[in-house]
Design a protein around this motif. Structure first.
Motif, PDB file in Angstrom:
ATOM      1  N   ILE A 169      31.201  -7.156  -5.779  1.00 47.98           N
ATOM      2  CA  ILE A 169      31.225  -5.997  -4.898  1.00 47.98           C
ATOM      3  C   ILE A 169      31.861  -6.417  -3.576  1.00 47.98           C
ATOM      4  O   ILE A 169      31.331  -7.294  -2.878  1.00 47.98           O
ATOM      5  CB  ILE A 169      29.803  -5.456  -4.676  1.00 47.98           C
ATOM      6  N   VAL A 170      32.993  -5.816  -3.253  1.00 46.17           N
ATOM      7  CA  VAL A 170      33.750  -6.180  -2.053  1.00 46.17           C
ATOM      8  C   VAL A 170      33.558  -5.095  -1.000  1.00 46.17           C
ATOM      9  O   VAL A 170      33.900  -3.926  -1.227  1.00 46.17           O
ATOM     10  CB  VAL A 170      35.243  -6.356  -2.372  1.00 46.17           C
ATOM     11  N   LEU A 171      32.986  -5.469   0.144  1.00 48.95           N
ATOM     12  CA  LEU A 171      32.781  -4.512   1.222  1.00 48.95           C
ATOM     13  C   LEU A 171      34.101  -4.186   1.905  1.00 48.95           C
ATOM     14  O   LEU A 171      35.059  -4.962   1.847  1.00 48.95           O
ATOM     15  CB  LEU A 171      31.791  -5.075   2.241  1.00 48.95           C
ATOM     16  N   LYS A 172      34.153  -3.056   2.560  1.00 50.36           N
ATOM     17  CA  LYS A 172      35.386  -2.611   3.199  1.00 50.36           C
ATOM     18  C   LYS A 172      35.834  -3.599   4.264  1.00 50.36           C
ATOM     19  O   LYS A 172      35.036  -4.077   5.066  1.00 50.36           O
ATOM     20  CB  LYS A 172      35.181  -1.227   3.821  1.00 50.36           C
ATOM     21  N   LYS A 173      37.147  -3.893   4.264  1.00 53.51           N
ATOM     22  CA  LYS A 173      37.695  -4.804   5.257  1.00 53.51           C
ATOM     23  C   LYS A 173      39.079  -4.380   5.716  1.00 53.51           C
ATOM     24  O   LYS A 173      39.408  -4.480   6.882  1.00 53.51           O
ATOM     25  CB  LYS A 173      37.742  -6.219   4.705  1.00 53.51           C
ATOM     26  N   ALA A 174      39.924  -3.881   4.804  1.00 56.87           N
ATOM     27  CA  ALA A 174      41.281  -3.502   5.183  1.00 56.87           C
ATOM     28  C   ALA A 174      41.257  -2.205   5.978  1.00 56.87           C
ATOM     29  O   ALA A 174      40.579  -1.248   5.611  1.00 56.87           O
ATOM     30  CB  ALA A 174      42.160  -3.347   3.942  1.00 56.87           C
ATOM     31  N   VAL A 175      41.995  -2.172   7.080  1.00 59.80           N
ATOM     32  CA  VAL A 175      42.117  -0.977   7.903  1.00 59.80           C
ATOM     33  C   VAL A 175      43.559  -0.492   7.793  1.00 59.80           C
ATOM     34  O   VAL A 175      44.476  -1.047   8.393  1.00 59.80           O
ATOM     35  CB  VAL A 175      41.746  -1.256   9.374  1.00 59.80           C
ATOM     36  N   LYS A 176      43.761   0.547   6.979  1.00 65.62           N
ATOM     37  CA  LYS A 176      45.113   1.069   6.776  1.00 65.62           C
ATOM     38  C   LYS A 176      45.444   2.155   7.793  1.00 65.62           C
ATOM     39  O   LYS A 176      46.519   2.187   8.357  1.00 65.62           O
ATOM     40  CB  LYS A 176      45.245   1.598   5.348  1.00 65.62           C
ATOM     41  N   THR A 177      44.526   3.069   7.987  1.00 67.73           N
ATOM     42  CA  THR A 177      44.704   4.137   8.962  1.00 67.73           C
ATOM     43  C   THR A 177      43.389   4.353   9.693  1.00 67.73           C
ATOM     44  O   THR A 177      42.328   3.957   9.226  1.00 67.73           O
ATOM     45  CB  THR A 177      45.125   5.454   8.286  1.00 67.73           C
ATOM     46  N   ALA A 178      43.469   4.961  10.861  1.00 65.05           N
ATOM     47  CA  ALA A 178      42.257   5.277  11.613  1.00 65.05           C
ATOM     48  C   ALA A 178      41.390   6.238  10.804  1.00 65.05           C
ATOM     49  O   ALA A 178      41.887   7.167  10.165  1.00 65.05           O
ATOM     50  CB  ALA A 178      42.622   5.883  12.959  1.00 65.05           C
ATOM     51  N   LEU A 205      43.733  -1.651  17.170  1.00 66.02           N
ATOM     52  CA  LEU A 205      44.014  -1.772  18.602  1.00 66.02           C
ATOM     53  C   LEU A 205      44.912  -2.982  18.800  1.00 66.02           C
ATOM     54  O   LEU A 205      44.456  -4.087  19.083  1.00 66.02           O
ATOM     55  CB  LEU A 205      42.713  -1.937  19.398  1.00 66.02           C
ATOM     56  N   GLY A 206      46.214  -2.774  18.599  1.00 68.95           N
ATOM     57  CA  GLY A 206      47.145  -3.883  18.667  1.00 68.95           C
ATOM     58  C   GLY A 206      46.926  -4.863  17.536  1.00 68.95           C
ATOM     59  O   GLY A 206      46.960  -4.495  16.356  1.00 68.95           O
ATOM     60  N   SER A 207      46.653  -6.126  17.871  1.00 66.64           N
ATOM     61  CA  SER A 207      46.426  -7.150  16.846  1.00 66.64           C
ATOM     62  C   SER A 207      44.992  -7.146  16.330  1.00 66.64           C
ATOM     63  O   SER A 207      44.652  -7.922  15.448  1.00 66.64           O
ATOM     64  CB  SER A 207      46.745  -8.535  17.418  1.00 66.64           C
ATOM     65  N   LEU A 208      44.151  -6.273  16.895  1.00 71.93           N
ATOM     66  CA  LEU A 208      42.758  -6.177  16.477  1.00 71.93           C
ATOM     67  C   LEU A 208      42.524  -4.902  15.681  1.00 71.93           C
ATOM     68  O   LEU A 208      43.010  -3.837  16.051  1.00 71.93           O
ATOM     69  CB  LEU A 208      41.841  -6.185  17.707  1.00 71.93           C
ATOM     70  N   SER A 209      41.804  -5.008  14.602  1.00 72.11           N
ATOM     71  CA  SER A 209      41.374  -3.830  13.848  1.00 72.11           C
ATOM     72  C   SER A 209      39.887  -3.960  13.579  1.00 72.11           C
ATOM     73  O   SER A 209      39.342  -5.067  13.518  1.00 72.11           O
ATOM     74  CB  SER A 209      42.147  -3.691  12.540  1.00 72.11           C
ATOM     75  N   TYR A 210      39.235  -2.831  13.430  1.00 75.66           N
ATOM     76  CA  TYR A 210      37.800  -2.859  13.191  1.00 75.66           C
ATOM     77  C   TYR A 210      37.420  -1.775  12.194  1.00 75.66           C
ATOM     78  O   TYR A 210      38.105  -0.764  12.036  1.00 75.66           O
ATOM     79  CB  TYR A 210      37.025  -2.649  14.497  1.00 75.66           C
ATOM     80  N   SER A 211      36.297  -1.994  11.539  1.00 77.29           N
ATOM     81  CA  SER A 211      35.719  -0.981  10.661  1.00 77.29           C
ATOM     82  C   SER A 211      34.206  -1.081  10.768  1.00 77.29           C
ATOM     83  O   SER A 211      33.645  -2.182  10.853  1.00 77.29           O
ATOM     84  CB  SER A 211      36.165  -1.173   9.211  1.00 77.29           C
ATOM     85  N   LEU A 212      33.571   0.068  10.791  1.00 80.13           N
ATOM     86  CA  LEU A 212      32.116   0.137  10.919  1.00 80.13           C
ATOM     87  C   LEU A 212      31.582   1.169   9.942  1.00 80.13           C
ATOM     88  O   LEU A 212      32.116   2.268   9.835  1.00 80.13           O
ATOM     89  CB  LEU A 212      31.712   0.494  12.347  1.00 80.13           C
ATOM     90  N   SER A 213      30.531   0.786   9.234  1.00 83.61           N
ATOM     91  CA  SER A 213      29.865   1.690   8.304  1.00 83.61           C
ATOM     92  C   SER A 213      28.374   1.655   8.595  1.00 83.61           C
ATOM     93  O   SER A 213      27.764   0.584   8.609  1.00 83.61           O
ATOM     94  CB  SER A 213      30.127   1.277   6.854  1.00 83.61           C
ATOM     95  N   ALA A 214      27.796   2.817   8.862  1.00 84.95           N
ATOM     96  CA  ALA A 214      26.359   2.921   9.125  1.00 84.95           C
ATOM     97  C   ALA A 214      25.757   3.925   8.149  1.00 84.95           C
ATOM     98  O   ALA A 214      26.351   4.969   7.869  1.00 84.95           O
ATOM     99  CB  ALA A 214      26.104   3.360  10.570  1.00 84.95           C
TER     100      ALA A 214
END
Length: 740
Positions: A169-178, A205-214
């Motif tokens: 089970i692979v948790l979300k990591k890739a950020v393709k679009t906002a 945000l430039g060279s930084l990407s983030y993803s959050l799941s609650a």
């Protein structure tokens, strides 16, 4: 393989390369001549767009597909498929996948099985790592999962504790679009309700990407479970009948958070930090009454139960991927996890309305651990993908259990103060190589060594230390038949099943009304791993885009088979403990089909069909037949599904039917069990009102089938049997999904 396309954009170059790698030589000649078409005089330039368009379409139709193109056999389930039915638990997602069955009666404790085998034969990974003991995948919100990988034959990169196979089970990591999405919903059935909410946020945000799941949820239930226990004498006379009805009511609730940050450095290296955590609280009330129309009543005839339990789990990983010259790459991860649980169990036992026992049991468990994984890969030789790596970690666990019985008149108190500490150290080293022998034939070879060192000590037993290690040579091959889209796979593996730490610790858990069908339980420090040698072969036919027919066969020969033994101790109490007992053999045949209607007719409606059938056989040599199946294996399982999407894509609907057989199971010479036949029908519909709002509704277990169990113990004195029924009800679920 690469081709000189200096005038093409990168996207077209990738499409052409993918097409050439899998096409016939004649196709390759056509594609490599396309640059000359672009340089023709203007009078003929009008034909150029057609040539470019044809190249793009071919590239799309032969795009990389891990299931079709990887030498190691793998099925990848996308996020879209995971979320299709709006499930609130991962178990509900898995039960619809080919070759997977989910055991249990739908009331927790679900056992995930491949090839019909559970009880630890199927390995469950979280982001490629084994989940800590006690972690439940149903604490994961399906919205936080990027994909699920089903690996039938072992590879050296993952742990080889996978006799039946691996589910990663692979948790979300890739950020393709906002992404900004909020889901709120509820599920309702005759005996339970389940409101929930989920928030997804991601951006760059430039060279930084983030993803959050609650995610937050609450589950309330109120149900009754009837049970009957009977005893027959050796000459067939009914000498005892006990009927009990247990009323259970509870309201577990929980929340989880998954945060991931990705940094891309100037030199192309990446750093990723991911943290996952969840917390749960469970309030439970129960009452049981036992009546004995025939025979002698048990020690206690009524019982009231109450539990207040809290559990918190967290995991954090820091991952660095460095790129070097000539395509070499180093992937290093450092991680830590922690778990804390506390519980208070209150039990009052009565005999004919008179209180005989009033017990409070306080339990506390604390676990923490550190781990590191690494992988170095390099194309050392042309056409080869060579990699090697490590996986190491240490886990410390402390467990305390304090029982205090109130001193009732005429009854001596039975107080207990038990605790133990355990540490588990593990180390794995591996190397693997995958190479293209010819354009149509690829090979994979790997070897992995895994060692586990477990030490435990407690207040009621001496220090116990167990060391085990296993070498696992592995080989897989893929051959694509010429002039067709057919291909063949073959795999030879050596895998194993390590004893769970709890099964090694000789600590006893006592039952209230002790009997052959309700024994005490304890671990066995002398338990050894089960070792398996296996072979897998499959045929796959890709006859149109997204259309598949496949047939797979497998066999595993297992030594050191582990079963639950049952014996009478010196104090006259029945005790169940795991023991190694001889060898076993298991065989499987799996058929799968996927058919988009567009593959057989033009202008077809958006209908996709899918079906799978798995037939499993096994035999435990130390247990007399018939029905001496391995690990209470599911003999036959099947799935059938249909999905429909309107041309404007505003409505998507579908249904899935999952079936599995059961029947009697011979556990050992004296014990038998019964597996309930399951028929589960799920349906769903998704309405897209606008790009921002959509409504998903679903009904699970639409047939409302009950779950039945039956256990028996036979010896020279007769037969004792215990049977019960869990009522099953359809559950309706509605989810409003909002993007903002």
């Amino acid at each position: 393989m690469s081709f000189p396309l200096p005038l093409r954009p990168r996207a077209i170059a990738a499409a052409v390369a993918a097409t050439v790698c899998t096409a016939l030589p004649a196709h390759a000649q056509v594609l490599t001549t396309t640059p000359a078409v672009e340089e023709k005089p203007p009078a003929k330039a009008e034909t150029a767009p057609e040539k470019i368009q044809k190249v793009e379409i071919k590239g799309s139709s032969t795009a990389y597909d891990p299931r079709r193109d990887d030498t190691a056999s793998k099925i990848v389930v996308s996020s879209e498929e995971i979320l299709r039915y709006g499930d609130t638990s991962v178990s509900d997602v898995l039960k619809r996948l080919p070759g997977i069955t989910v055991g249990g009666g739908g009331r927790g404790g679900n056992d995930i099985r491949m090839r019909g085998l559970g009880s630890g034969y199927t390995q469950i990974l979280l982001n490629g790592e084994r989940a800590p003991a006690g972690f439940s995948i149903d604490t994961l919100a399906p919205d936080s999962i990027e994909r699920i990988e089903i690996v039938r034959a072992a590879s050296a990169e993952f742990s080889t504790q996978s006799i039946a196979g691996t589910i990663n089970i692979v948790l979300k990591k890739a950020v393709k679009t906002a992404q900004r999405e909020l889901k709120i919903g509820t599920g309702e059935s005759a005996d339970a309700s389940n409101p929930f909410a989920n928030l997804q946020l991601s951006d760059k945000l430039g060279s930084l990407s983030y993803s959050l799941s609650a995610n937050a949820w609450r589950y309330r239930y109120d149900r009754e479970t009837p049970t009957e226990e009977t005893r027959m004498s050796a000459d067939g006379r009914l000498v005892e009948v006990q009927r009990s009805r247990q009323h259970d009511r509870g309201s577990p609730e929980g929340a989880s958070l998954n945060l991931r940050l990705n940094w891309t450095l100037a030199d192309g290296d990446t750093i990723t930090w991911q943290t996952y955590g969840n917390t749960q609280h469970n309030d439970y009330l129960g009452a049981q009454a036992i009546e004995t129309p025939v025979g002698t009543p048990p020690r206690y005839t009524e019982r009231t139960l109450q539990e207040d339990a809290r559990n918190t789990f967290g995991r954090s990983d820091l991952n660095w991927v460095g790129k070097f010259a000539n395509g070499a790459k180093l992937d290093v991860k450092l991680g830590t996890h922690w778990m804390r649980s506390r519980g208070l169990w209150e039990e009052q036992d009565y005999r004919f309305a008179t209180l005989w026992r009033d017990a409070d049991i306080h339990s506390s468990t604390r676990e923490r651990g550190v781990s590191t994984q690494g992988k170095y890969s390099t194309p050392l030789v042309p056409g080869h993908a060579l990699s090697m790596g490590w996986d190491a970690g240490t886990t410390w666990r402390e467990d305390a259990r304090v029982e205090r019985d109130a001193a009732l008149p005429g009854t001596p108190p039975d107080n207990a103060d038990e605790g133990y500490q355990a540490s588990v150290r593990r180390l794995a080293l591996y190397a693997q190589d995958e190479w293209d022998v010819t354009p149509r034939w690829s090979m994979y070879v790997g070897v992995r060594w895994e060692g586990i060192d477990t030490t435990s000590e407690g207040s009621t037993f001496d220090t116990v230390r167990t060391r085990t290690s296993v070498w696992s040579p592995l080989a897989q091959t893929l051959y694509k038949l010429p002039d067709s889209r057919d291909q063949l796979r073959l795999a030879l593996t050596r895998t194993y099943k390590a004893p769970a730490a709890n099964n090694l610790i000789p600590r006893r858990f006592t039952s209230t009304n002790n009997s052959q069908t309700e024994p005490d339980r304890r671990g066995n420090p002398d338990l050894q791993p089960e070792l398996a040698t296996g072979i897998d072969a499959s045929y796959e036919h890709y006859w149109a885009e997204n259309a598949l027919l496949s047939a797979a066969v497998s066999m595993r020969r297992i030594s050191g088979y582990t079963r639950q033994g049952l014996f009478l101790d010196a104090n006259g109490r029945w005790v169940s403990a795991p023991v190694n007992d001889g060898s076993a053999v298991t065989r499987s045949v799996e058929l799968e089909a996927k058919l988009p209607l567009s593959a057989v007719m033009k202008e077809a409606p958006g209908i996709d069909l899918r079906a799978s059938v798995s037939r499993n056989w096994s035999r435990v040599e130390a247990v007399p037949g018939p029905d001496n199946r391995l690990g209470q294996q599911t003999p036959l399982s099947a799935t059938l599904g249909i999905d429909y999407k309107t041309r404007d894509a505003k409505l998507t609907t579908g249904a899935s039917f999952a079936f599995r057989t059961g029947g009697p199971v011979r556990i050992d010479t004296n014990q038998t069990g019964y597996q309930s036949v399951r028929r589960e029908l799920d349906v769903y519909a998704l309405w897209k009102f606008s790009p921002q709002y959509q409504l998903r509704v679903a009904v699970s277990n639409a047939l409302g089938q009950d779950y039945f169990y039956d256990n028996a113990y036979r010896d020279a004195s007769g037969v004792r049997r215990r049977a019960g029924t869990y009522a099953g009800y359809p559950q309706g679920r509605a989810t409003l999904e909002m993007r903002f």
